[in-house]
Design an enzyme around this catalytic site. Structure first.
Site, PDB file in Angstrom:
ATOM      1  N   LYS A  99       2.024  -2.730 -10.053  1.00  0.00           N
ATOM      2  CA  LYS A  99       0.836  -3.261 -10.746  1.00  0.00           C
ATOM      3  C   LYS A  99       1.094  -3.260 -12.266  1.00  0.00           C
ATOM      4  O   LYS A  99       2.225  -3.489 -12.687  1.00  0.00           O
ATOM      5  CB  LYS A  99      -0.417  -2.476 -10.345  1.00  0.00           C
ATOM      6  CG  LYS A  99      -0.561  -2.393  -8.818  1.00  0.00           C
ATOM      7  CD  LYS A  99      -1.876  -1.860  -8.360  1.00  0.00           C
ATOM      8  CE  LYS A  99      -1.909  -1.850  -6.834  1.00  0.00           C
ATOM      9  NZ  LYS A  99      -3.200  -1.425  -6.301  1.00  0.00           N
ATOM     10  N   GLU A 116      -4.239  -5.519   3.570  1.00  0.00           N
ATOM     11  CA  GLU A 116      -4.684  -4.485   2.644  1.00  0.00           C
ATOM     12  C   GLU A 116      -6.211  -4.476   2.567  1.00  0.00           C
ATOM     13  O   GLU A 116      -6.801  -5.249   1.784  1.00  0.00           O
ATOM     14  CB  GLU A 116      -4.129  -4.744   1.242  1.00  0.00           C
ATOM     15  CG  GLU A 116      -2.622  -4.747   1.170  1.00  0.00           C
ATOM     16  CD  GLU A 116      -2.129  -4.403  -0.227  1.00  0.00           C
ATOM     17  OE1 GLU A 116      -1.386  -3.436  -0.358  1.00  0.00           O
ATOM     18  OE2 GLU A 116      -2.530  -5.094  -1.187  1.00  0.00           O
ATOM     19  N   GLY A 135      -6.150   2.263  -3.508  1.00  0.00           N
ATOM     20  CA  GLY A 135      -6.321   3.199  -4.614  1.00  0.00           C
ATOM     21  C   GLY A 135      -7.466   4.180  -4.429  1.00  0.00           C
ATOM     22  O   GLY A 135      -7.863   4.851  -5.379  1.00  0.00           O
ATOM     23  N   SER A 153      -3.580   2.983   0.089  1.00  0.00           N
ATOM     24  CA  SER A 153      -3.497   4.448   0.120  1.00  0.00           C
ATOM     25  C   SER A 153      -2.427   4.983   1.071  1.00  0.00           C
ATOM     26  O   SER A 153      -2.620   6.036   1.690  1.00  0.00           O
ATOM     27  CB  SER A 153      -4.865   5.055   0.436  1.00  0.00           C
ATOM     28  OG  SER A 153      -5.778   4.765  -0.625  1.00  0.00           O
TER      29      SER A 153
HETATM   30  P1  PGA Z   1      -2.421   1.854  -3.280  1.00  0.00           P
HETATM   31  O1  PGA Z   1      -2.314   0.278  -3.559  1.00  0.00           O
HETATM   32  O2  PGA Z   1      -1.215   2.246  -2.454  1.00  0.00           O
HETATM   33  O3  PGA Z   1      -2.418   2.494  -4.641  1.00  0.00           O
HETATM   34  O4  PGA Z   1      -3.685   2.068  -2.523  1.00  0.00           O
HETATM   35  C1  PGA Z   1      -1.858  -0.591  -2.568  1.00  0.00           C
HETATM   36  C2  PGA Z   1      -1.803  -2.008  -3.088  1.00  0.00           C
HETATM   37  O5  PGA Z   1      -2.729  -2.443  -3.786  1.00  0.00           O
HETATM   38  O6  PGA Z   1      -0.824  -2.734  -2.823  1.00  0.00           O
END
Ligand code: PGA
Length: 248
Positions: free
Chosen positions: A11, A162, A168, A208
């Protein structure tokens, strides 16, 4: 057999100093029995591609739908490829939300990515309200139909499921919920593209994923890997996820 894929989405995180994490991954896990992909911010793609050699693939987090032109601040698929990327994440829920990206936008970007020789990781996922209203499969079905272009192959398409409420947040769907959606995506891919592409396309789970839950998630049918945000920033955490995937 589908080759498993551990994909990390950094990100908007990462400066040049963070490339040491990539070095650590390349040294520690370069021969793992799965594909490894890191999608750093665009500013690091070129250096990351040089540093990771053949062991870890590098990808972008978005691309524009056209090759060149007056689009200040945007990056084309060709540019990503030129910088050393071989994959691009498209239609992430943060892009859909922050930049109002529609399924049509995602489909056009995916077509551009494929034309440029990139593999497209196309994301789908429902909000909490949509899940609670029992609309998950309708939403996913609509996103798949609208976001995946016709000209895909099992090599250049990866689908990532997702759930938005799991990104997150530390919240993860039950294994049954993950399995239900992944089986549904598999079925949709087979119906649209036939057994060849449909059965060979990789489907990743994201939201997550951590060292502590990776192994059980990788045990779910039709989960061919993960798209990992937060836990991909540290080689130690992502390495444990890679190890869990390689031995699943
Ligand atoms: P995360 O994000 O593992 O921090 O939950 C996953 C993503 O958005 O690809």
């Amino acid at each position: 057999m589908r080759r498993k894929l551990a994909a990390g989405n950094w990100k908007m995180n990462g400066l040049q100093g963070n490339l040491t994490e990539l070095d650590a991954l390349a040294q520690g896990f370069g021969d793992a029995d799965c594909d490894i992909l890191i999608c750093p911010p665009a500013t690091l793609i070129h250096r990351a591609a040089l540093a990771s050699g053949d062991t870890i693939a590098i990808g972008g987090q978005d691309c524009h739908a056209v090759e060149t032109g007056a689009h200040t601040g945007d990056i084309s698929a060709q540019m990503l490829k030129d910088a050393g990327a071989s994959y691009v994440i498209l239609g992430h829920s943060e892009r859909r939300e922050d930049h109002n990206e529609s399924d049509t936008d995602v489909r056009q970007k995916a077509r551009a990515a494929i034309d440029a020789g990139l593999k497209a990781v196309i994301c789908c996922g429902e909000s909490l309200e949509e899940r609670e209203a029992n609309n998950t499969l309708d939403i996913i079905g609509g996103q798949l139909a609208g976001s995946i272009p016709d000209q895909v192959t099992a090599e250049n398409l990866i689908v990532a499921y997702e759930p938005i409420w799991a990104i997150g947040t530390g919240k993860v769907p039950t294994l049954d919920q993950i399995g239900e959606v992944h089986d549904f995506i598999r079925d949709r891919l087979v119906r649209r593209f036939g057994d060849g592409v449909g059965l060979s396309t990789r489907i990743l789970y994201g939201g997550s994923v951590k060292p502590s839950n990776a192994a059980e998630i990788f045990g779910v049918s039709n989960v061919d890997g993960a798209l990992v945000g937060g836990a991909s920033l540290k080689a130690e955490d992502f390495g444990q996820i890679i190890t869990a995937l390689a031995s699943a």
